[in-house]
Design a protein around this motif. Structure first.
Motif, PDB file in Angstrom:
ATOM      1  N   ASP A  24     -26.525  46.892  33.008  1.00  0.00           N
ATOM      2  CA  ASP A  24     -26.831  46.132  34.544  1.00  0.00           C
ATOM      3  C   ASP A  24     -27.548  44.707  34.053  1.00  0.00           C
ATOM      4  N   ALA A  25     -27.713  44.032  35.071  1.00  0.00           N
ATOM      5  CA  ALA A  25     -28.199  42.534  34.471  1.00  0.00           C
ATOM      6  C   ALA A  25     -29.632  42.715  34.155  1.00  0.00           C
ATOM      7  N   GLY A  26     -30.371  43.476  34.384  1.00  0.00           N
ATOM      8  CA  GLY A  26     -31.892  43.635  34.250  1.00  0.00           C
ATOM      9  C   GLY A  26     -32.447  42.981  35.341  1.00  0.00           C
ATOM     10  N   PRO A  27     -34.098  43.194  35.263  1.00  0.00           N
ATOM     11  CA  PRO A  27     -34.837  42.813  36.525  1.00  0.00           C
ATOM     12  C   PRO A  27     -34.998  41.158  36.795  1.00  0.00           C
ATOM     13  N   GLY A  28     -34.697  40.702  35.276  1.00  0.00           N
ATOM     14  CA  GLY A  28     -35.035  39.158  35.506  1.00  0.00           C
ATOM     15  C   GLY A  28     -33.876  38.428  35.867  1.00  0.00           C
ATOM     16  N   GLU A  29     -32.617  39.031  35.497  1.00  0.00           N
ATOM     17  CA  GLU A  29     -31.316  38.608  35.944  1.00  0.00           C
ATOM     18  C   GLU A  29     -31.164  38.812  37.560  1.00  0.00           C
ATOM     19  N   ALA A  30     -31.560  39.922  37.768  1.00  0.00           N
ATOM     20  CA  ALA A  30     -31.649  40.218  39.448  1.00  0.00           C
ATOM     21  C   ALA A  30     -32.301  39.311  40.097  1.00  0.00           C
ATOM     22  N   GLU A  51     -33.788  28.881  34.351  1.00  0.00           N
ATOM     23  CA  GLU A  51     -34.328  30.250  34.543  1.00  0.00           C
ATOM     24  C   GLU A  51     -33.180  31.197  34.106  1.00  0.00           C
ATOM     25  N   ARG A  52     -32.053  31.146  34.365  1.00  0.00           N
ATOM     26  CA  ARG A  52     -30.735  31.733  34.283  1.00  0.00           C
ATOM     27  C   ARG A  52     -30.418  31.612  32.789  1.00  0.00           C
ATOM     28  N   ALA A  53     -30.610  30.513  32.323  1.00  0.00           N
ATOM     29  CA  ALA A  53     -30.235  30.484  30.859  1.00  0.00           C
ATOM     30  C   ALA A  53     -31.240  31.248  29.944  1.00  0.00           C
ATOM     31  N   LEU A  54     -32.511  31.125  30.330  1.00  0.00           N
ATOM     32  CA  LEU A  54     -33.543  31.621  29.605  1.00  0.00           C
ATOM     33  C   LEU A  54     -33.386  33.153  29.607  1.00  0.00           C
ATOM     34  N   GLU A  55     -33.099  33.683  30.911  1.00  0.00           N
ATOM     35  CA  GLU A  55     -32.723  35.338  30.943  1.00  0.00           C
ATOM     36  C   GLU A  55     -31.448  35.667  30.249  1.00  0.00           C
ATOM     37  N   GLN A  56     -30.464  34.776  30.055  1.00  0.00           N
ATOM     38  CA  GLN A  56     -29.316  35.094  29.225  1.00  0.00           C
ATOM     39  C   GLN A  56     -29.653  35.219  27.835  1.00  0.00           C
ATOM     40  N   GLN A  57     -30.571  34.301  27.363  1.00  0.00           N
ATOM     41  CA  GLN A  57     -30.884  34.441  25.828  1.00  0.00           C
ATOM     42  C   GLN A  57     -31.845  35.784  25.833  1.00  0.00           C
ATOM     43  N   ARG A  58     -32.455  36.114  26.719  1.00  0.00           N
ATOM     44  CA  ARG A  58     -33.241  37.234  26.339  1.00  0.00           C
ATOM     45  C   ARG A  58     -32.274  38.417  26.468  1.00  0.00           C
ATOM     46  N   GLN A  59     -31.443  38.328  27.390  1.00  0.00           N
ATOM     47  CA  GLN A  59     -30.492  39.465  27.366  1.00  0.00           C
ATOM     48  C   GLN A  59     -29.622  39.468  26.064  1.00  0.00           C
TER      49      GLN A  59
END
Length: 662
Positions: free
Chosen positions: A361-367, A39-47
Motif C-alpha cells: 500500500d501507499a503508506g500513511p504519509g502517501e495516504a 510533500e508527495r516528492a518527500l513521501e516518495q523518497q521515503r518510500q
C-alpha cells in the motif's frame, strides 16, 4: 474596445470582479498545489528508502537460504548424511554417470552409467535358426535354454527374443507370460534400457494387436507410473522414448521439472567449478547450486518455491516481491507494473535472479497526501462547477435576450410591412381623389377601399394595443355568461365580406346540444378575438382550395371550440415555441406568409385568463387542429352519455401528452 451591456447594465464591473478575484485564487491554488507536490516528492523518497532497505533484507534472506544448500555440497560429494526438504534433490555425478542420489527421485538424468553388454556369440545359433533358416520352433527351444541360465543379463536377452518368437507363432498369451518374466527382472539392462520398461512397452503393443484396448490402457498407465517414480537411472532420450509409448498417461510431475532443470544445467556443471543458476522449465522454475571436486560434481537442485519458503520471503505481507530471470521473465511472485518498485540485479546481490520489491500500500504519509490532494481537487472542482453553472446561466440569459432581440427586430420589420401595405393603398387612393383623376363612377369604390384599409389598419393597431395591455397585466375582462356557438357565429360573420368565407365550414352543434349546453363564462370580445386569430391562421397556412372547419363540442364539464385546417402542419419541435411572442414557425418563414408572430401568443393569453387551455394536434403535410378548451358555465350539468365528445383527445390524455413533450 467597448464592453457590451445587458439591459443597460454594464458588464465591466463583473468582468473586473472576476479578474481580481481569480488572480489571488489562482495564486493560492498554485502555492497549495506546489506544497502538496513537494510533500508527495518527500513521501516518495521515503518510500524508495523503505523499499531499498526491504530489498536488501530480502536479498540477504535468499542468499542465506542458498548458502545453506551450498554448505551441504561437501557432504553430498563425500557421501555424508544430509537432510533435504521436499522437492529438492542432491546429486554427485561424474562423466560416467550418477555416483550418488539423495532426495526426490528423478525420472531421468543427464548422464547414466553404461552397462556391460552380453557377448553376442551366445545368441548366434538361435538367431541363425530364427532368421537364416526360418526355424522359429528351433529358435524358440534355443532361447528357452538360454532363459534358464543364472546370468540375469543373458536371461533377460533370451526372454525378449523368446517372446518375439512366440509372437511370430501367433501365441500371444505365452508371449505375454515371457514379457511378465522379463518385467520382473527390473533394472537388468536389455536393449540398452531396464528390462521392466522394455517388457511393459512390448506388452502395450501386443495388447493393442490383440484388440484388448482396456488392457493396453492399463499397461500404458503402469508404464507411466514406472517412469514417473524415478525407479531407474535412464537418460532423457530413453525417458522420452518410453513416455511416448505411455501416451497421455505420462503426465509431467514435480520431479519432471527437477529432472529438466538438472538436464539443462548439466553443461554448466561441467564448464564452471561452482555457481548458482535458475532455469524456468515447462513445469516450474528451479534453482541449482553446485561445486566441483576432484572426484565428482556435487549439486543440489530444488524448486524456487521451496527455496523462497525456506528463506521466509514468502511470509512477508508488507511488500510485493518478484524474482525475474536475466531476460526479464517472471520466475516467482508478481509485482504490479503500475506500482513503483525497487530493483536489485543479480550483480548486486549474487543471486541468480533480479529481485523486484514494491509496497503493498501507499503508506500513511502517501495516504494523507492523497487525501489532501483529493480535498484540493474537490474544492477546485466545486469552484469550477459553480463558475461553469454561473457561466451557463449567463449564457442562457444573454442568449435569451439575443433571441428576443432578433424576434423583436423581425417583429418590427413585419409590423412595418403590415402598416405599409394599407397606408400605401390609402395614400394612392387619397392622391387620386385629391387630384381629381378618379372617375365619378369609381369614387364610391375608392371610398369603400379607403374604409376597408382603414378598418384593417385599426384592427392591426388594436391587436397590438391589446397584446401590450395583456403583457402589462392591464387588460380587464368582462366575464359574462355567453354561448360558444354565438362567439363562433360572430367570428364567421366578421369574415362575411371576405372571399375566404366560402372556405369556412361551420359545423354547428347538433339539435341535442342546446345553447345552454355550450354556455361559457367569457369576455365576448376577447374570446372572439382569440377565435378569429385561429381561423385567420388556418386560412393563411392552408391551400386556397382547402376548407377550414370550425366546430364546437362538449365533453363532461368542458366546452371545446376546434379549428381544423389541411395546411402544412406543425413539426413536434415547434408546437411549444409557436405560443411565444414574436415566434413564427418554419413554414411561415419559408412560404413568406404575412404575420406579426403575436397571434397565438394572444390566443394563449386570452384562453389562460379564462381558465382554459389551447390544445394542438398536428401532422406535417396533413394539417392541424387547434382547440380552445374552456370550462362550461357553472350552472350547466352535462349528461356525458348523451353528449358527443369534441374531436380531440380527452382532457387527461391531452394534458399527459403536453407534459411528456415538456
Amino acid at each position: 474596445m467597448s464592453i457590451p451591456t445587458r439591459r443597460g447594465a454594464p458588464l465591466r464591473l463583473p468582468v473586473w470582479f472576476a479578474v481580481l478575484a481569480g488572480i489571488p485564487l489562482a495564486a493560492l491554488g498554485w502555492l497549495g498545489w506546489r506544497l502538496l507536490v513537494q510533500e508527495r516528492a518527500l513521501e516518495q523518497q521515503r518510500q524508495r528508502e523503505r523499499l531499498e532497505d526491504a530489498a536488501t533484507t530480502l536479498a540477504q534472506d535468499l542468499d542465506r537460504a542458498l548458502a545453506r544448500w551450498e554448505e551441504l555440497l561437501p557432504a553430498v560429494a563425500s557421501g555424508g548424511s544430509i537432510s533435504l526438504p521436499p522437492d529438492v534433490v542432491a546429486l554427485a555425478l561424474d562423466d560416467r554417470g550418477i555416483q550418488r542420489h539423495l532426495g526426490l527421485p528423478l525420472p531421468y538424468y543427464p548422464v547414466v552409467a553404461v552397462s556391460v553388454a552380453v557377448p553376442s556369440g551366445l545368441f548366434t545359433e538361435a538367431e541363425t535358426l530364427e532368421f537364416a533358416r526360418g526355424d522359429v520352433k528351433g529358435a524358440e527351444a534355443a532361447y528357452r535354454r538360454l532363459a534358464a541360465t543364472a546370468d540375469k543379463k543373458v536371461r533377460a536377452e533370451a526372454l525378449m527374443r523368446l517372446a518375439r518368437c512366440l509372437r511370430k507363432e501367433q501365441r500371444p498369451r505365452e508371449a505375454l507370460a515371457s514379457y511378465d518374466a522379463l518385467a520382473e527382472m527390473g533394472e537388468t539392462a536389455v536393449a540398452g534400457a531396464p528390462a521392466e520398461l522394455v517388457a511393459r512397452r512390448e506388452r502395450i503393443a501386443l495388447r493393442a494387436q490383440m484388440g484388448e484396448t482396456a488392457a493396453a490402457a492399463q499397461e500404458s498407465a503402469a508404464l507411466a507410473a514406472v517412469l514417473s517414480s524415478g525407479r531407474y537411472h535412464i537418460d532423457r532420450a530413453t525417458f522420452d522414448f518410453y513416455r511416448e509409448s505411455a501416451g497421455a498417461s505420462a503426465a509431467p510431475t514435480g520431479a519432471s521439472a527437477l529432472a529438466r532443470g538438472v538436464d539443462e544445467v548439466w553443461s554448466l556443471w561441467r564448464q564452471q567449478p561452482t555457481g548458482r543458476v535458475s532455469v524456468v522449465t515447462d513445469r516450474a522454475p528451479v534453482v541449482a547450486v553446485w561445486r566441483r571436486s576432484p572426484s565428482n560434481t556435487a549439486a543440489i537442485v530444488g524448486r524456487v518455491d521451496t527455496l523462497v519458503a525456506a528463506s521466509g520471503v514468502s511470509k512477508r505481507e508488507d511488500f510485493l516481491v518478484s524474482l525475474e530471470d536475466p531476460s526479464g521473465g517472471a520466475v516467482w511472485g508478481a509485482t504490479s507494473v503500475d506500482r513503483s518498485s525497487t530493483v536489485k540485479t543479480s550483480r548486486e546481490t549474487g543471486l541468480p535472479w533480479t529481485l523486484r520489491v514494491a509496497a503493498v500500500d501507499a503508506g500513511p504519509g502517501e495516504a494523507l497526501a492523497a487525501r489532501r490532494r483529493s480535498l484540493l481537487a474537490a474544492g477546485f472542482a466545486l469552484m469550477a462547477l459553480v463558475v461553469a453553472a454561473a457561466s451557463y446561466a449567463v449564457f442562457r440569459a444573454v442568449n435569451r435576450e439575443l433571441s428576443i432581440a432578433r424576434l423583436q427586430n423581425d417583429f418590427v420589420a413585419t409590423v412595418s410591412h403590415e402598416f405599409r401595405t394599407p397606408l400605401t393603398a390609402m395614400r394612392h387612393l387619397t392622391e387620386m381623389l385629391e387630384d381629381g383623376y378618379a372617375a365619378a363612377d369609381r369614387v364610391p369604390h375608392y371610398y369603400q377601399a379607403l374604409g376597408k384599409e382603414t378598418r384593417r389598419l385599426q384592427a392591426l393597431v388594436e391587436s397590438l394595443l391589446d397584446f401590450g395591455r395583456m403583457e402589462a397585466g392591464r387588460r380587464t375582462y368582462r366575464m359574462e355568461e355567453t354561448s360558444a356557438t354565438e362567439i363562433a357565429q360572430r367570428v364567421i360573420d366578421e369574415f362575411a365580406g371576405s372571399p375566404a368565407v366560402r372556405r369556412i365550414e361551420w359545423e354547428r352543434p347538433s339539435t341535442g346540444d342546446t345553447a345552454p349546453v355550450c354556455a361559457i363564462r367569457a369576455d365576448r370580445d376577447a374570446m372572439a378575438l382569440a377565435l378569429r386569430n385561429l381561423v385567420d391562421n388556418a386560412l393563411k397556412y392552408s391551400p386556397e382550395s382547402s376548407a377550414v372547419r370550425l366546430s364546437i363540442h362538449s365533453h363532461d364539464t368542458l366546452i371545446g371550440i376546434s379549428v381544423e385546417d389541411h395546411g402544412f402542419g406543425i413539426p413536434r419541435a415547434e408546437r411549444r415555441d409557436i405560443f411565444r411572442k414574436f415566434v413564427r414557425g418554419h413554414a411561415a418563414k419559408a412560404l413568406n406568409v404575412k404575420g406579426t408572430g403575436l397571434g397565438l401568443a394572444l390566443v394563449q393569453s386570452i384562453v389562460s385568463a379564462h381558465g382554459g387551455e389551447v390544445l394542438v394536434e398536428s401532422e406535417p403535410g396533413r394539417g392541424s387542429v387547434f382547440t380552445i378548451v374552456l370550462p362550461a358555465a357553472p350552472a350547466v350539468r352535462l349528461d356525458t352519455q348523451s353528449r358527443r365528445p369534441f374531436n380531440v383527445k380527452s382532457e387527461v390524455n391531452l394534458k399527459s401528452e403536453i407534459e411528456s413533450e415538456v
